[in-house]
Design an enzyme around this catalytic site. Sequence first.
Site, short mmCIF file in Angstrom:
data_model
loop_
_atom_site.label_atom_id
_atom_site.label_comp_id
_atom_site.label_asym_id
_atom_site.label_seq_id
_atom_site.Cartn_x
_atom_site.Cartn_y
_atom_site.Cartn_z
N CYS A 82 0.82 -1.21 0.00
CA CYS A 82 0.00 0.00 0.00
C CYS A 82 0.86 1.27 0.00
O CYS A 82 1.49 1.57 -1.02
CB CYS A 82 -0.98 -0.06 1.16
SG CYS A 82 -2.41 1.00 0.90
N HIS A 176 -3.07 -5.32 1.63
CA HIS A 176 -2.39 -5.62 2.90
C HIS A 176 -2.55 -7.09 3.28
O HIS A 176 -3.48 -7.42 4.03
CB HIS A 176 -3.04 -4.81 4.03
CG HIS A 176 -2.87 -3.34 3.95
ND1 HIS A 176 -1.91 -2.66 4.66
CD2 HIS A 176 -3.54 -2.40 3.26
CE1 HIS A 176 -1.99 -1.37 4.42
NE2 HIS A 176 -2.99 -1.18 3.58
N GLU A 178 -0.80 -8.63 5.37
CA GLU A 178 -0.45 -8.78 6.80
C GLU A 178 -1.67 -8.68 7.70
O GLU A 178 -1.60 -9.04 8.88
CB GLU A 178 0.61 -7.74 7.20
CG GLU A 178 0.11 -6.31 7.41
CD GLU A 178 -0.15 -5.55 6.10
OE1 GLU A 178 -0.05 -6.16 5.02
OE2 GLU A 178 -0.48 -4.36 6.18
N1 LIG Z 1 -3.32 1.85 3.66
C1 LIG Z 1 -2.42 2.63 3.12
O1 LIG Z 1 -1.23 2.38 3.16
C2 LIG Z 1 -2.95 3.90 2.48
C3 LIG Z 1 -1.97 4.61 1.61
C4 LIG Z 1 -2.29 6.08 1.54
N2 LIG Z 1 -3.47 6.31 0.79
C5 LIG Z 1 -1.09 6.84 0.98
O2 LIG Z 1 -1.19 7.59 0.06
O3 LIG Z 1 -0.02 6.70 1.49
#
Ligand SMILES: NC(=O)CC[C@H](N)C(=O)O
Length: 197
Positions: A82, A176, A178
Amino acid sequence: MSDTPVIGVLALQGDVREHLIALASADALARPVRRPEELAEVDGLVIPGGESTTMSKLAVLFGMMEPLRERVRAGMPVYGTCAGMILLAEKILDPRSGQETVGGIDMIVRRNAFGRQNESFEAAVEVAGIDGGPVEGVFIRAPWVESVGAGAEVIAEHGGHIVAVRQRNVLATSFHPELTGDHRVHALFVDMVRAVK
Ligand SMILES: NC(=O)CC[C@H](N)C(=O)O
């Protein structure tokens, strides 16, 4: 066991603890990494989810940005989830001002592409290289990958968008793993670390 890989989790911000648990259950020695001296001691690194703009600022502030770039360039295996995926992109389509990346994967990412926090969702995602059926992907304000360069391999898509990419020793997922009890993506990463150790 001396051949057990030591894998760090970048612990500037984000969901560090869940990755430590997932890595340990995939037979790695896992530890948080905040300082360059700690980075120097690990065989591989996970960059967790969180907020990529905050993580980028903290990495600069803690003197970690250049050491991270150097180790990735030198071939250390890295896995970003992410916000971590965003940090591994060569280019962000919609960066906040001053937002930097570590780089490592020739791809362009779009932040928050799947919508806002209340549009978070779970979906079964088929990942190339992972046997035993799809993994349960948790998407939280997740980015997607707009495009990849010649060196990057798309290993998963969802809804017509690229959500997992691998380029040599660098792995990135929009979602994610995890946060689920299924640690097959972490096991794949531990194997990548073992292969270069
Ligand atoms: N769950 C996340 O890691 C969100 C990422 C977040 N939207 C960002 O721009 O960093």
